[in-house]
Design a protein around this motif. Structure first.
Motif, PDB file in Angstrom:
ATOM      1  N   UNK A  37      37.416  41.315  47.118  1.00  0.00           N
ATOM      2  CA  UNK A  37      36.463  41.937  48.331  1.00  0.00           C
ATOM      3  C   UNK A  37      34.615  42.414  47.754  1.00  0.00           C
ATOM      4  N   UNK A  38      34.612  42.717  46.235  1.00  0.00           N
ATOM      5  CA  UNK A  38      34.232  42.985  45.307  1.00  0.00           C
ATOM      6  C   UNK A  38      33.633  41.755  44.230  1.00  0.00           C
ATOM      7  N   UNK A  39      32.316  42.594  44.142  1.00  0.00           N
ATOM      8  CA  UNK A  39      31.307  41.563  43.053  1.00  0.00           C
ATOM      9  C   UNK A  39      31.213  43.137  41.537  1.00  0.00           C
ATOM     10  N   UNK A  40      31.854  42.791  40.079  1.00  0.00           N
ATOM     11  CA  UNK A  40      30.882  43.591  39.736  1.00  0.00           C
ATOM     12  C   UNK A  40      30.492  43.184  38.590  1.00  0.00           C
ATOM     13  N   UNK A  41      29.165  43.227  38.894  1.00  0.00           N
ATOM     14  CA  UNK A  41      27.769  42.143  38.203  1.00  0.00           C
ATOM     15  C   UNK A  41      27.658  42.517  37.506  1.00  0.00           C
ATOM     16  N   UNK A  60      36.904  40.386  39.377  1.00  0.00           N
ATOM     17  CA  UNK A  60      34.968  40.777  39.118  1.00  0.00           C
ATOM     18  C   UNK A  60      34.944  40.105  40.103  1.00  0.00           C
ATOM     19  N   UNK A  61      35.198  38.893  40.630  1.00  0.00           N
ATOM     20  CA  UNK A  61      34.271  38.516  41.508  1.00  0.00           C
ATOM     21  C   UNK A  61      33.759  37.146  41.152  1.00  0.00           C
ATOM     22  N   UNK A  62      34.416  36.617  39.720  1.00  0.00           N
ATOM     23  CA  UNK A  62      34.251  35.056  38.919  1.00  0.00           C
ATOM     24  C   UNK A  62      34.968  34.184  38.755  1.00  0.00           C
ATOM     25  N   UNK A  63      36.048  33.772  39.492  1.00  0.00           N
ATOM     26  CA  UNK A  63      37.201  33.181  39.749  1.00  0.00           C
ATOM     27  C   UNK A  63      37.567  33.135  41.018  1.00  0.00           C
TER      28      UNK A  63
END
Length: 548
Positions: free
Chosen positions: A492-496, A516-519
């Motif tokens: 539910x989040x992305x660590x930019x 981290x929101x990248x896969x």
């Protein structure tokens, strides 16, 4: 070598048919064709009366230049013939002799494993931390939840060696486009660790839970043999971050639950999509986090034989085709999209919670895909702007709310609420289930799933199910069973992170993988782990050169 694509053959073709088809397609005789090797095998089932195999074949010919010149004059041939991509993986850096601190990898899912492996192969001797247990002990804890309703919050489907992917179908296909060498590196390492060799060629490879367990152990042994060090039951509870006079932030270490500070300048953050407490710590420490979209819904089960017949017709049961899968999407009148997620042919629905007093469902299959039911998530896309605005971690609160509602509707003990499709469409609670026997353990309670989902999701799924039934006859059958809730579709989040793959505001911190929101799955997470390891390797080698 050259790669020839779109080579079509019947399902029951015999030995030698591939080489014969290559010769016929290219007009090669005698020793003009020296070798033909399958690079990829898929099947085309768009016409149930004409299901066939489609191959890509790497070929070695006596006069490659002449064949390429012919392709340059023939548009049809040119579309299907090209040099074979270079699949040789080459490391981007080597560890300098001195002047660096060991990188820390947090998490042992597919992203963390591949990051640790590449770092170890480059000579950086990574320290790998995991809050959970080794995979064999973790498996016992997971079965305790499924069989006895006993949850161990740090050792379950979400946490422990291997990550969430260990208890899944082991799917290795994704919509991402990875470089050939990186893709091949992932698959060959998996095969070396015990995955079936066919994953190197089939279009939709999968492994199965039991094989994943032994693979994870094998990868651990390899990483340790290269100088990597594992520490299980080691939960990271804080991050040491230095702030310079110019306001620049840099990671300086991690703090464990035991109170130990581990000094490091490079942290790979591969914590998975359910590490909610760690997300909170990162936010409290000022690491830039933003809310991202995910999806919410239910698991649906049908007899696998129904899906096989709908997808394959008279070819249902064919050994090569195996258990049929599906991929569905419907755009609803209320502006929402409903789609199938993580479809598990011949599999089971499993309890996937990691927190007490909450119910979460997921699906998994063994390699054989031989269970009686097919299951998939039927989920609705949601967005921060529309559904959980205001705070970067608001999606976590949203998930928890519906997981708690599902726990209550299931009656406690981690039983899940379940409902017949006919009852769900009619808007009435189920009091009993029918011919489709739910596979979820520790068990289900007939209930009203509308109590466990937002109203917009209920309306959207009610609209989508008949539409799916028009695509797959029987999909909206009365006795198909729905089990709730599916909330952990993605983070539910992305660590930019920036172009260098470090956190945009905290140097040395490398957000990675699904958490981290990248896969979004085993394969894409593993690929991201390699990319992150390469970024760390370049940074560490460059850092030493600059210091010298």
């Amino acid at each position: 070598m050259l790669r020839l694509t779109e080579l079509k053959l019947p399902l029951d073709h015999g030995e030698g048919a591939i080489e014969a088809a290559v010769r016929q397609r290219l007009g090669l005789r005698g020793d003009a064709l020296r070798r033909a090797q399958v690079a990829r095998r898929a099947w085309d089932a768009r016409k149930k009366s004409d299901i066939h195999l489609v191959y890509s074949v790497d070929i070695e010919v006596a006069d490659e230049a002449a064949l390429l010149r012919r392709a340059a004059r023939d548009r049809t041939l040119a579309r299907n013939l090209s040099p074979t991509p270079d699949a040789t993986y080459r490391h981007v850096a080597r560890a300098p002799a001195s002047g660096w601190k060991r990188p820390v990898v947090i998490g042992t899912g597919p992203c963390g494993l591949m990051a640790a492996l590449i770092l170890a192969e480059m000579g950086f001797r990574p320290l790998i931390l995991d809050r959970g247990k080794v995979v064999r002990e973790r498996t016992k804890d997971t079965w305790a939840l499924w069989r006895r309703s006993v949850l161990t919050p740090e050792s379950n489907v979400q946490f422990g060696e291997g990550g969430a992917g260990t208890f899944s179908d082991g799917k290795l296909y994704s919509g991402i486009k990875a470089p050939e060498a990186v893709s091949r590196k992932v698959l060959t390492e998996f095969v070396t660790a015990g995955a079936p060799e066919e994953i190197l060629t089939v279009a939709k490879p999968h492994i199965g839970t039991f094989r994943l367990v032994t693979m994870v152990e094998s990868l651990r042994a390899k990483i340790e043999s290269l100088g990597g060090e594992y520490r299980f039951r080691t939960k990271v509870v804080d991050f040491a971050i230095a702030v310079g006079r110019d306001g620049a932030r840099r990671i300086r270490g991690v703090v464990t639950e035991a109170g130990e500070t581990i000094e490091t300048d490079h942290v790979v953050l591969a914590i998975g999509h359910s590490a909610r407490d760690t997300f909170q710590v990162l936010h409290d420490r000022g690491v830039f986090i933003e809310a991202k979209p995910f999806s919410i819904g239910v698991r649906i089960e049908h007899p696998q034989s129904l899906i096989d017949r709908a997808r394959f017709g008279d070819f249902a049961g064919n050994r090569i085709l195996g258990a049929a899968d599906y991929k569905l999407v419907h755009h609803c009148g209320n502006g929402r999209s409903v789609y199938s997620f993580c479809m598990c042919p011949g599999g089971t629905v499993v309890a996937a919670t990691s927190e007490e007093g909450r119910v979460v469902t997921n699906g998994m299959s063994q390699y054989s895909r031989a269970e009686r039911n097919a299951n998939a998530g039927i989920v609705v896309g949601i967005t921060p702007e529309q559904d959980y605005p205001g705070h970067p971690l608001a999606g976590i609160a949203f998930q928890r709310h519906w997981e708690e509602r599902a726990y209550a509707a299931g009656g406690g003990g981690y039983r899940a609420p379940a409902q017949r499709v006919e009852d769900f469409l009619a808007g009435r609670p189920s009091t009993a289930l029918g011919s489709v026997i739910p596979s979820y353990k520790p068990g289900v309670t007939p209930a009203d799933l509308s109590l466990c989902l937002p109203d917009f999701a209920v309306a959207a799924i009610r609209e989508a199910l008949p539409a799916f039934g028009r695509q797959i006859p029987g999909f909206d059958m009365a006795d198909a069973v729905m089990t709730g809730v599916e909330t952990r579709t993605s983070s539910p989040i992305r660590i930019r992170r920036g172009a260098d793959l470090q956190s945009v505001n905290t140097a040395g911190l490398y957000p990675a993988g699904e958490g981290a929101g990248y896969a979004g799955g085993i394969y894409s997470a593993a690929v991201d782990g390699i990319r992150i390891a390469e970024a760390v390797g370049r940074a560490m080698a460059g850092q030493d050169a600059a210091a010298a």
